[in-house]
Design an enzyme around this catalytic site. Structure first.
Site, PDB file in Angstrom:
ATOM      1  N   ASP A  25       0.839  -1.189   0.000  1.00 23.06           N
ATOM      2  CA  ASP A  25       0.000   0.000   0.000  1.00 23.06           C
ATOM      3  C   ASP A  25       0.884   1.253   0.000  1.00 23.06           C
ATOM      4  O   ASP A  25       2.103   1.155   0.167  1.00 23.06           O
ATOM      5  CB  ASP A  25      -0.905  -0.034   1.241  1.00 23.06           C
ATOM      6  CG  ASP A  25      -2.325   0.376   0.908  1.00 23.06           C
ATOM      7  OD1 ASP A  25      -2.486   1.339   0.142  1.00 23.06           O
ATOM      8  OD2 ASP A  25      -3.258  -0.255   1.436  1.00 23.06           O
TER       9      ASP A  25
ATOM     10  N   TRP B 212      -3.707   3.125  -5.773  1.00 22.68           N
ATOM     11  CA  TRP B 212      -5.042   3.690  -6.056  1.00 22.68           C
ATOM     12  C   TRP B 212      -5.076   4.626  -7.272  1.00 22.68           C
ATOM     13  O   TRP B 212      -5.763   5.651  -7.260  1.00 22.68           O
ATOM     14  CB  TRP B 212      -5.603   4.451  -4.845  1.00 22.68           C
ATOM     15  CG  TRP B 212      -4.979   4.137  -3.533  1.00 22.68           C
ATOM     16  CD1 TRP B 212      -5.363   3.135  -2.697  1.00 22.68           C
ATOM     17  CD2 TRP B 212      -3.866   4.796  -2.913  1.00 22.68           C
ATOM     18  NE1 TRP B 212      -4.555   3.134  -1.592  1.00 22.68           N
ATOM     19  CE2 TRP B 212      -3.639   4.138  -1.695  1.00 22.68           C
ATOM     20  CE3 TRP B 212      -3.055   5.873  -3.267  1.00 22.68           C
ATOM     21  CZ2 TRP B 212      -2.624   4.528  -0.824  1.00 22.68           C
ATOM     22  CZ3 TRP B 212      -2.039   6.263  -2.417  1.00 22.68           C
ATOM     23  CH2 TRP B 212      -1.841   5.599  -1.218  1.00 22.68           C
TER      24      TRP B 212
ATOM     25  N   ASP C 145     -10.425   2.870  -3.373  1.00 19.49           N
ATOM     26  CA  ASP C 145     -11.073   1.631  -2.914  1.00 19.49           C
ATOM     27  C   ASP C 145     -12.485   1.485  -3.471  1.00 19.49           C
ATOM     28  O   ASP C 145     -13.248   2.452  -3.525  1.00 19.49           O
ATOM     29  CB  ASP C 145     -11.173   1.627  -1.379  1.00 19.49           C
ATOM     30  CG  ASP C 145      -9.815   1.454  -0.728  1.00 19.49           C
ATOM     31  OD1 ASP C 145      -8.799   1.565  -1.424  1.00 19.49           O
ATOM     32  OD2 ASP C 145      -9.793   1.219   0.489  1.00 19.49           O
TER      33      ASP C 145
HETATM   34  C1  GAL Z   1      -6.221   0.962   1.474  1.00 21.60           C
HETATM   35  C2  GAL Z   1      -6.271  -0.095   0.375  1.00 21.60           C
HETATM   36  C3  GAL Z   1      -7.288  -1.142   0.781  1.00 21.60           C
HETATM   37  C4  GAL Z   1      -6.900  -1.755   2.107  1.00 21.60           C
HETATM   38  C5  GAL Z   1      -6.719  -0.669   3.167  1.00 21.60           C
HETATM   39  C6  GAL Z   1      -6.161  -1.220   4.457  1.00 21.60           C
HETATM   40  O1  GAL Z   1      -5.276   1.937   1.137  1.00 21.60           O
HETATM   41  O2  GAL Z   1      -6.608   0.508  -0.830  1.00 21.60           O
HETATM   42  O3  GAL Z   1      -7.400  -2.121  -0.226  1.00 21.60           O
HETATM   43  O4  GAL Z   1      -5.709  -2.489   1.943  1.00 21.60           O
HETATM   44  O5  GAL Z   1      -5.844   0.354   2.704  1.00 21.60           O
HETATM   45  O6  GAL Z   1      -6.049  -0.241   5.441  1.00 21.60           O
END
Ligand code: GAL
Length: 630
Positions: A188, A254, A275
């Site tokens: 991430d 993202w 997301d």
């Molecule tokens: C976001 C990611 C999600 C999930 C989340 C966990 O940035 O896009 O898929 O992993 O963090 O906190």
């Protein structure tokens, strides 16, 4: 902060060992998109985040794994069991070793307190499954930055709470892959996005500042080159720690930092949007973040519009039309099929959706061609995906909440309008036929999906726009990344209708396209229209994998959508690094020039469109009807 110039410079010029600027349009004779042994087809599996957020434990993960096996989903390809945010306790002060929250994952407890995920990955492997873990490219996690009220946040002092990879890349990758035996890592990007020096938590001494390198709302304020470099370094560590090459590197940026342009060079799958949420409208948003990117996905490196939400909200068992649409569309665009659902509570009807063999086969087709948009509107969209055996999978989506009528044509399929087209409905198995065109009635939110068999328009070869899996825009000519405006604009659930609404924000506008110009116009040169071809900006280089064909043919020129009066452009065709043919220098308004070049025995073809001088606003050029022929 204005670091963006560096990124542009770094991608426009490559410096050779002697220090001289290398020519990015010079042929290399090499396929440059990312490919490792794993992920030759889109990865399939399960991830804990959409089901449980960070409220995870061993029982939930193992129960989900067991259902994958017992319900027959593992046998159908769902093999990765991925632990997302919430597994970590802290980074040990003495030696920087990451510790698992053993209270939640009891099998990870060790007598000396080291903790190890090995018992868990051993059990998953013994079940025939693969194991995935999660980290961040920065020092801190997404939970710490964005969802600090969620359970299982890292504990301890400021150093102990630095659970991300930054500063520990080799140590962590070795631990996760060599010692613990994981097969996939999702990395991430929150730690380089949300903790700049101005952040109140940084000011209060809770976290150390890092960057920010990524401003998801502004490409100009994003340090693309540094961000990409951090992700590349993790990729190199993965290569070092996995001599057998059997691992999946999953990028989670993202759609920010222009990753939709370079993710294909760095990892096996790469997120193209924010997301997903379990709403129809956000599903469309995530879908559209890959809709116009088929040339940026290939066997070994896939666009990732985020995990499936089949089972929840607008896609639960009371909304099977929507659940089927979501699933079929993900299959068509070669999205990794990662279930995000508490399988312990799954209704049989939902398991049937996730287990639909014919739809999975479309996703896992070995040719690896992401579906290409054949028709698009805010109401109905049609995607066509060329399968390994030359048949087509076609999906017709009704985006609206009202019934809709669509007309599917043989032209959409690049089949002859004079011959019969046979359709097999991939949900019901029902067979039908048509010639020329077929009217179709769509229920609200319905997606019809067929396998289509017909007489191919190009009997003696393949149009390149039918084969995005074998075309890589190594240099797509984009000088200044711009946000893509053609993505469904949905309400962001966590913002509602506060503010102005979500503006275009994902880089990629002006990138290479199949059957369209880089700015989404119909391909045309001096008034001659092409419904088939590749659209790209000048000063570009496309790599094309040959497969035993003898000739390359195309009709080339500057596209009519260019602003007139620009530079002349020469079209050059290389085979395994050697010049095989070229056009004369062509100016805007000149009729297309037909090229027919021998490429027998050549493995890699490179298509270069070179302008006489680089310009800040490159002109769109068209490789009309570009094809490999027998
Ligand atoms: C976001 C990611 C999600 C999930 C989340 C966990 O940035 O896009 O898929 O992993 O963090 O906190």
């Amino acid at each position: 902060m204005r670091l963006f110039g560096r990124a542009v410079l770094a991608t426009a010029l490559l410096f050779s060992a002697t220090g001289a600027a290398a020519d990015p349009l010079a042929p290399t004779g090499r396929w440059s998109a990312y490919e490792r042994a794993a992920a030759r087809t889109p990865p399939m599996g399960w991830n804990s985040w959409n089901a449980f957020t960070s409220d995870i434990d061993e029982e939930k993960v193992m129960a989900s794994a067991r259902i994958l096996v017992d319900a027959g989903l593992a046998a159908k390809g769902y093999r990765y069991v991925n632990i997302d945010d919430g597994w970590w306790l802290k980074r040990r002060k003495s030696d920087g070793r990451m510790l698992v929250r053993a209270e939640r994952f009891p099998s990870a407890a060790t007598p000396n307190g080291d903790t190890s995920f090995r018992p868990l990955t051993d059990r998953l492997h013994a079940m025939g499954l693969k194991a995935g873990i999660y980290s961040d490219i920065g020092r801190n996690s997404c939970g710490q930055v964005f969802t600090s009220t969620f359970p299982n946040q890292p504990e301890g002092d400021i150093d102990e709470r630095e659970v991300g990879l930054h500063g520990h890349v080799d140590q962590d990758i070795r631990l996760y892959f060599e010692e613990w035996g994981f097969d996939l890592i999702k990395v991430d990007g929150c730690g380089v996005r949300g903790l700049g020096p101005a952040d109140p938590r940084v000011k209060a001494g809770l976290y150390r500042a890092l960057g920010p390198l990524v401003d998801a709302d502004s490409l100009g304020r994003t340090d693309v080159a540094t961000t990409r470099g951090l992700y590349e370094a993790v990729g190199q560590a993965l290569d070092r720690s996995n001599p057998d090459g059997d691992f999946v590197y999953s990028l989670c940026l993202w759609g920010a930092a222009d990753v939709r342009a370079w993710g294909k060079n760095v990892g096996a799958m790469s997120r193209t949007s924010e997301d997903i949420s379990p709403t129809w409208s956000r599903m469309l948003h995530n879908l559209d973040s890959v809709s116009r990117r088929p040339l940026y996905a290939h066997p070994g490196s896939w666009n990732d519009p985020d995990m499936l939400y089949v089972g929840k909200g607008d896609f639960d068992e009371r909304h099977l039309i929507e659940a089927r649409s979501h699933f079929a569309l993900w299959a068509m665009v070669n999205a990794p099929l990662i279930i995000g659902y508490d399988l312990r509570t799954a209704a049989p009807a939902l398991l049937d959706v996730l287990g639909a063999k014919q739809i999975i086969a479309v996703n896992q087709d070995p040719a690896g061609n992401q579906a290409v948009l054949a028709f698009d509107s805010a109401d109905v969209s049609i995607w066509v995906k060329t399968l390994a055996d030359g048949d087509k999978a076609v999906a017709i989506l009704n985006r609206t909440a009202a019934p809709a009528e669509a007309v599917l044509t043989a032209d959409h399929l690049k089949f002859l309008p004079t011959a019969e087209v046979e359709l097999a409905d991939l949900w019901t198995g029902e067979a039908s036929r048509f010639q020329g065109e077929q009217k179709l009635q769509l229920a609200p939110h319905q997606t019809l999906v067929y396998r289509a068999h017909g007489a191919r328009k190009l009997a003696d070869g393949l149009f390149l726009s039918e084969q995005p899996g074998r075309v890589n825009p190594a240099v797509d000519g984009v000088v200044t990344p711009q946000a893509d405006p053609l993505i469904h604009r949905a309400i962001l659930p966590w913002r509602g209708t506060r503010g102005l609404g979500e503006p275009p924000r994902y880089g990629g506008w002006g990138g290479a396209q199949a059957d369209r110009t880089p700015y989404d116009q119909e391909l045309a040169v001096a008034g001659q229209r092409f419904d088939t071809g590749l659209g790209v900006l000048a000063n570009s280089r496309l790599e094309v994998r040959n497969a035993g064909f003898q000739r390359f043919t195309a009709k080339v020129g500057i596209d009519d959508s260019a602003i007139g009066g620009g530079q002349a452009v020469t079209f050059l065709i290389y085979g395994d690094g050697k010049l095989m043919g070229q056009s004369r220098p062509m100016k805007f308004g000149e009729a297309p020039q037909a090229l027919d070049v021998e490429i027998g025995g050549v493995k890699l073809i490179e298509l270069v469109a070179r302008a006489s001088k680089p310009t800040p606003v490159p002109q769109p050029v068209t490789w009309g009807e570009a094809a490999l022929r027998r």
